[in-house]
Design a protein around this motif. Structure first.
Motif, PDB file in Angstrom:
ATOM      1  N   PHE A  60      -8.139   8.418  -9.131  1.00  0.00           N
ATOM      2  CA  PHE A  60      -7.118   8.251 -10.148  1.00  0.00           C
ATOM      3  C   PHE A  60      -5.951   9.158  -9.793  1.00  0.00           C
ATOM      4  O   PHE A  60      -6.108  10.150  -9.115  1.00  0.00           O
ATOM      5  CB  PHE A  60      -7.671   8.530 -11.545  1.00  0.00           C
ATOM      6  CG  PHE A  60      -8.156   9.940 -11.737  1.00  0.00           C
ATOM      7  CD1 PHE A  60      -7.336  10.880 -12.309  1.00  0.00           C
ATOM      8  CD2 PHE A  60      -9.427  10.311 -11.355  1.00  0.00           C
ATOM      9  CE1 PHE A  60      -7.767  12.175 -12.491  1.00  0.00           C
ATOM     10  CE2 PHE A  60      -9.868  11.604 -11.532  1.00  0.00           C
ATOM     11  CZ  PHE A  60      -9.045  12.541 -12.094  1.00  0.00           C
ATOM     12  N   ASN A  61      -4.795   8.811 -10.268  1.00  0.00           N
ATOM     13  CA  ASN A  61      -3.577   9.539  -9.923  1.00  0.00           C
ATOM     14  C   ASN A  61      -3.506  10.833 -10.739  1.00  0.00           C
ATOM     15  O   ASN A  61      -3.143  10.810 -11.915  1.00  0.00           O
ATOM     16  CB  ASN A  61      -2.350   8.667 -10.183  1.00  0.00           C
ATOM     17  CG  ASN A  61      -1.089   9.286  -9.645  1.00  0.00           C
ATOM     18  OD1 ASN A  61      -1.090  10.421  -9.170  1.00  0.00           O
ATOM     19  ND2 ASN A  61      -0.002   8.546  -9.707  1.00  0.00           N
ATOM     20  N   LEU A 109       0.829  -1.205   0.000  1.00  0.00           N
ATOM     21  CA  LEU A 109       0.000   0.000   0.000  1.00  0.00           C
ATOM     22  C   LEU A 109       0.858   1.247   0.000  1.00  0.00           C
ATOM     23  O   LEU A 109       0.593   2.191  -0.740  1.00  0.00           O
ATOM     24  CB  LEU A 109      -0.940   0.012   1.213  1.00  0.00           C
ATOM     25  CG  LEU A 109      -1.832   1.227   1.356  1.00  0.00           C
ATOM     26  CD1 LEU A 109      -2.760   1.350   0.148  1.00  0.00           C
ATOM     27  CD2 LEU A 109      -2.654   1.148   2.625  1.00  0.00           C
ATOM     28  N   VAL A 110       1.896   1.238   0.791  1.00  0.00           N
ATOM     29  CA  VAL A 110       2.781   2.410   0.859  1.00  0.00           C
ATOM     30  C   VAL A 110       3.444   2.650  -0.492  1.00  0.00           C
ATOM     31  O   VAL A 110       3.626   3.795  -0.905  1.00  0.00           O
ATOM     32  CB  VAL A 110       3.832   2.234   1.977  1.00  0.00           C
ATOM     33  CG1 VAL A 110       4.846   3.361   1.947  1.00  0.00           C
ATOM     34  CG2 VAL A 110       3.155   2.167   3.342  1.00  0.00           C
ATOM     35  N   SER A 111       3.745   1.602  -1.227  1.00  0.00           N
ATOM     36  CA  SER A 111       4.451   1.759  -2.504  1.00  0.00           C
ATOM     37  C   SER A 111       3.575   2.404  -3.574  1.00  0.00           C
ATOM     38  O   SER A 111       4.113   2.963  -4.536  1.00  0.00           O
ATOM     39  CB  SER A 111       4.955   0.404  -2.999  1.00  0.00           C
ATOM     40  OG  SER A 111       3.856  -0.424  -3.353  1.00  0.00           O
ATOM     41  N   ILE A 112       2.245   2.354  -3.466  1.00  0.00           N
ATOM     42  CA  ILE A 112       1.395   2.960  -4.493  1.00  0.00           C
ATOM     43  C   ILE A 112       0.992   4.391  -4.158  1.00  0.00           C
ATOM     44  O   ILE A 112       0.349   5.055  -4.955  1.00  0.00           O
ATOM     45  CB  ILE A 112       0.128   2.118  -4.774  1.00  0.00           C
ATOM     46  CG1 ILE A 112      -0.782   2.076  -3.547  1.00  0.00           C
ATOM     47  CG2 ILE A 112       0.483   0.739  -5.259  1.00  0.00           C
ATOM     48  CD1 ILE A 112      -2.146   1.482  -3.822  1.00  0.00           C
ATOM     49  N   ILE A 113       1.371   4.877  -2.985  1.00  0.00           N
ATOM     50  CA  ILE A 113       1.064   6.260  -2.617  1.00  0.00           C
ATOM     51  C   ILE A 113       2.013   7.185  -3.361  1.00  0.00           C
ATOM     52  O   ILE A 113       3.229   7.049  -3.244  1.00  0.00           O
ATOM     53  CB  ILE A 113       1.197   6.486  -1.099  1.00  0.00           C
ATOM     54  CG1 ILE A 113       0.226   5.602  -0.325  1.00  0.00           C
ATOM     55  CG2 ILE A 113       0.968   7.954  -0.753  1.00  0.00           C
ATOM     56  CD1 ILE A 113       0.426   5.627   1.168  1.00  0.00           C
ATOM     57  N   PRO A 114       1.483   8.119  -4.153  1.00  0.00           N
ATOM     58  CA  PRO A 114       2.386   9.062  -4.828  1.00  0.00           C
ATOM     59  C   PRO A 114       3.197   9.851  -3.801  1.00  0.00           C
ATOM     60  O   PRO A 114       2.659  10.333  -2.806  1.00  0.00           O
ATOM     61  CB  PRO A 114       1.427   9.988  -5.585  1.00  0.00           C
ATOM     62  CG  PRO A 114       0.173   9.191  -5.760  1.00  0.00           C
ATOM     63  CD  PRO A 114       0.088   8.330  -4.522  1.00  0.00           C
TER      64      PRO A 114
END
Length: 148
Positions: free
Chosen positions: A132-133, A30-35
């Motif tokens: 969305f990012n 989860l932490v890895s997908i946080i911009p």
């Protein structure tokens, strides 16, 4: 006549030692997908979320109850086959009441990120909601935003 004030310093401020609490989460996936952009801001206080939740709850209850009063008043005061304008008002009130009660994720912007090849949802802002990012400049993300 305009007199300019002091010129701002062009030197960068001292680096902050702030570490976002999300970086201490045990779920590294989860932490890895946080911009990284969102990790530079301190999280909001619990009072902010409490007040926001209460305001949204009050607005939802008022919307539901207000429209329920319109539907109830229509059925109590009108004969069968009332005027077309009253029929329209009660139908709009009923539909609005249902939207205030149940909002299913049927909109295109909620379904497209679930499809392969399109950008996926990432935690955004205060990391309590996914979207969305907005920081992604890829072609797929631009197409998705264009479709909205």
């Amino acid at each position: 006549m305009f007199t300019p004030g002091p010129v701002a310093s062009t030197t960068s401020p001292a680096p902050s030692t702030f570490v976002h609490p999300a970086l201490s989460w045990s779920d590294e996936g989860l932490v890895s997908i946080i911009p990284p952009h969102w990790l530079q801001f301190e999280p909001a206080s619990k009072a902010f979320f409490t007040v926001t939740g209460l305001v949204i709850s009050v607005i939802g209850c008022v919307a539901f109850l207000g429209n329920a009063v319109v539907v109830y008043g229509y059925h109590k005061s009108s004969k069968r086959g009332g005027s077309r304008s009253n029929d329209l008002v009660v139908n709009l009130a009923f539909c609005d009441m249902m939207m205030a009660a149940i909002v299913p994720p049927i909109f295109m912007w909620a379904v497209i990120p679930l499809l392969p090849g399109f950008p996926s949802y990432v935690p955004a802002g205060y990391l309590v909601a996914c979207s969305f990012n907005v920081l992604d400049a890829s072609l797929a993300n631009r197409i998705y935003i264009g479709l909205m």
